[in-house]
Design a protein around this motif. Sequence first.
Motif, mmCIF file in Angstrom:
data_model
loop_
_atom_site.group_PDB
_atom_site.id
_atom_site.type_symbol
_atom_site.label_atom_id
_atom_site.label_comp_id
_atom_site.label_asym_id
_atom_site.label_seq_id
_atom_site.Cartn_x
_atom_site.Cartn_y
_atom_site.Cartn_z
ATOM 1 N N CYS A 62 78.634 24.029 40.629
ATOM 2 C CA CYS A 62 78.301 23.699 39.082
ATOM 3 C C CYS A 62 77.261 22.825 38.812
ATOM 4 O O CYS A 62 76.877 21.918 39.560
ATOM 5 C CB CYS A 62 79.777 23.213 38.430
ATOM 6 S SG CYS A 62 81.035 24.189 38.750
ATOM 7 N N ALA A 65 76.873 27.920 36.952
ATOM 8 C CA ALA A 65 77.228 27.844 38.174
ATOM 9 C C ALA A 65 75.958 28.707 38.750
ATOM 10 O O ALA A 65 75.415 29.640 38.134
ATOM 11 C CB ALA A 65 78.473 28.708 38.280
ATOM 12 N N ALA A 68 82.162 19.528 42.118
ATOM 13 C CA ALA A 68 81.639 20.937 41.248
ATOM 14 C C ALA A 68 81.424 22.024 41.921
ATOM 15 O O ALA A 68 80.113 22.336 41.948
ATOM 16 C CB ALA A 68 80.153 19.965 40.753
ATOM 17 N N CYS A 100 83.285 26.534 35.514
ATOM 18 C CA CYS A 100 82.230 25.555 35.556
ATOM 19 C C CYS A 100 82.297 24.758 34.009
ATOM 20 O O CYS A 100 82.456 23.736 34.035
ATOM 21 C CB CYS A 100 80.919 25.746 36.080
ATOM 22 S SG CYS A 100 80.880 25.881 37.865
ATOM 23 N N TYR A 112 80.574 21.621 32.936
ATOM 24 C CA TYR A 112 79.394 21.751 33.297
ATOM 25 C C TYR A 112 78.542 23.101 32.408
ATOM 26 O O TYR A 112 79.445 23.662 31.942
ATOM 27 C CB TYR A 112 79.150 22.221 34.803
ATOM 28 C CG TYR A 112 79.840 21.041 35.607
ATOM 29 C CD1 TYR A 112 78.767 20.209 36.168
ATOM 30 C CD2 TYR A 112 81.131 20.818 36.054
ATOM 31 C CE1 TYR A 112 79.192 18.934 36.999
ATOM 32 C CE2 TYR A 112 81.489 19.886 36.710
ATOM 33 C CZ TYR A 112 80.701 18.968 37.204
ATOM 34 O OH TYR A 112 80.991 17.957 38.064
#
Length: 105
Positions: free
Chosen positions: A101, A71, A34, A63, A68
């Motif tokens: 992320c 970021a 991530a 991201c 997600y």
Amino acid sequence: MNWTRILVAVPFLVAACTEVTKVPVPTAGSRADANVVLSYQQSSYEMVTPDWEAAQGSADARCRAWGYRKAEPFEGTNTQCQAFDGWGNCMMSTVSRTYQCLGRG
């Protein structure tokens, strides 16, 4: 002292150091970890003002593509020399910032 040579050289020296704005672009990252790394290149003759606001948009987009929500940048940057001159001075470097992320789903 030869003032003519100095007066001729000064405009070339001033022109050699140019001010530029660069937008860092995604250059690395890991969906599993991530994180996203955004970078830009800088020569020793450039005075770069990075556009971190635009970079934030790129990091957020990457991201989001991974699932997600956003970021968040880590503090600071990493500078790595890519090319040296004959005297060991760095002539070209890569400046990078890592983004984490956050917020699955």
